[in-house]
Design a protein around this motif. Sequence first.
Motif, PDB file in Angstrom:
ATOM      1  N   LEU A   1      25.969  52.406 -24.966  1.00 49.70           N
ATOM      2  CA  LEU A   1      25.164  51.185 -25.037  1.00 49.70           C
ATOM      3  C   LEU A   1      24.354  51.178 -26.334  1.00 49.70           C
ATOM      4  O   LEU A   1      24.054  52.235 -26.898  1.00 49.70           O
ATOM      5  N   ALA A   2      23.992  49.986 -26.775  1.00 53.80           N
ATOM      6  CA  ALA A   2      23.263  49.834 -28.041  1.00 53.80           C
ATOM      7  C   ALA A   2      21.807  50.268 -27.909  1.00 53.80           C
ATOM      8  O   ALA A   2      21.145  49.969 -26.908  1.00 53.80           O
ATOM      9  N   ARG A   3      21.322  50.951 -28.937  1.00 57.63           N
ATOM     10  CA  ARG A   3      19.897  51.319 -28.978  1.00 57.63           C
ATOM     11  C   ARG A   3      19.046  50.058 -28.988  1.00 57.63           C
ATOM     12  O   ARG A   3      19.359  49.092 -29.689  1.00 57.63           O
ATOM     13  N   GLY A   4      17.984  50.073 -28.210  1.00 58.94           N
ATOM     14  CA  GLY A   4      17.075  48.931 -28.157  1.00 58.94           C
ATOM     15  C   GLY A   4      17.457  47.892 -27.117  1.00 58.94           C
ATOM     16  O   GLY A   4      16.687  46.968 -26.861  1.00 58.94           O
ATOM     17  N   ALA A   5      18.637  48.032 -26.533  1.00 58.76           N
ATOM     18  CA  ALA A   5      19.089  47.053 -25.531  1.00 58.76           C
ATOM     19  C   ALA A   5      18.455  47.360 -24.174  1.00 58.76           C
ATOM     20  O   ALA A   5      18.029  48.484 -23.908  1.00 58.76           O
ATOM     21  N   ASP A   6      18.430  46.348 -23.341  1.00 58.55           N
ATOM     22  CA  ASP A   6      17.952  46.541 -21.972  1.00 58.55           C
ATOM     23  C   ASP A   6      19.070  47.225 -21.172  1.00 58.55           C
ATOM     24  O   ASP A   6      20.201  46.721 -21.129  1.00 58.55           O
TER      25      ASP A   6
ATOM     26  N   THR B   1      13.882  48.423 -19.007  1.00 57.71           N
ATOM     27  CA  THR B   1      14.174  49.798 -19.432  1.00 57.71           C
ATOM     28  C   THR B   1      14.986  49.715 -20.719  1.00 57.71           C
ATOM     29  O   THR B   1      16.054  49.090 -20.741  1.00 57.71           O
ATOM     30  N   VAL B   2      14.464  50.320 -21.786  1.00 56.73           N
ATOM     31  CA  VAL B   2      15.040  50.145 -23.123  1.00 56.73           C
ATOM     32  C   VAL B   2      15.823  51.385 -23.544  1.00 56.73           C
ATOM     33  O   VAL B   2      15.288  52.501 -23.557  1.00 56.73           O
ATOM     34  N   VAL B   3      17.073  51.163 -23.920  1.00 53.30           N
ATOM     35  CA  VAL B   3      17.987  52.247 -24.292  1.00 53.30           C
ATOM     36  C   VAL B   3      17.580  52.883 -25.621  1.00 53.30           C
ATOM     37  O   VAL B   3      17.292  52.180 -26.597  1.00 53.30           O
TER      38      VAL B   3
END
Length: 144
Positions: free
Chosen positions: A16-21, A110-112
Amino acid sequence: MIARAYAVARVLVGRLARGADLLESLAQLARQHGVRMGWCSFFGAVQRARLAYYDQEARSYRAIELDRPLEIATGVGNVSLLDGDVFVHAHAVLSDAEGRCYAGHLDAGTVVFACEYALFELSGAEPLSRWPDADTGLKLWTGS
Ligand code: ZN
């Protein structure tokens, strides 16, 4: 009790992308790939987290705000339908620098930081759907 037999049709594996929910990313992934029934596993780290605890007496969720970086020691969830749309229900165990854990129902917010996942698409029977359950106050799978 509800029991349906499915077979694993596909396994989507990725990051998953950094900063994504985190929760929304899993739902988007399922929608993009047409997964209406599935199971997922994920782990990595988050920049901050929002978990919830279901208070069985009050029949409502209590938010658990964790505004700090944490490891995703483990995460598990499923994909089914709610109001005809793809819905991801997930729980996570998050750990801090001392290895202390926080766990619960994963909520939006929740932020990746980094997260690897496997999403198992299930086929062979109708996807399960969630409906309000009078006994628990939760939206649970119904049918047979
Ligand atoms: Zn839950």
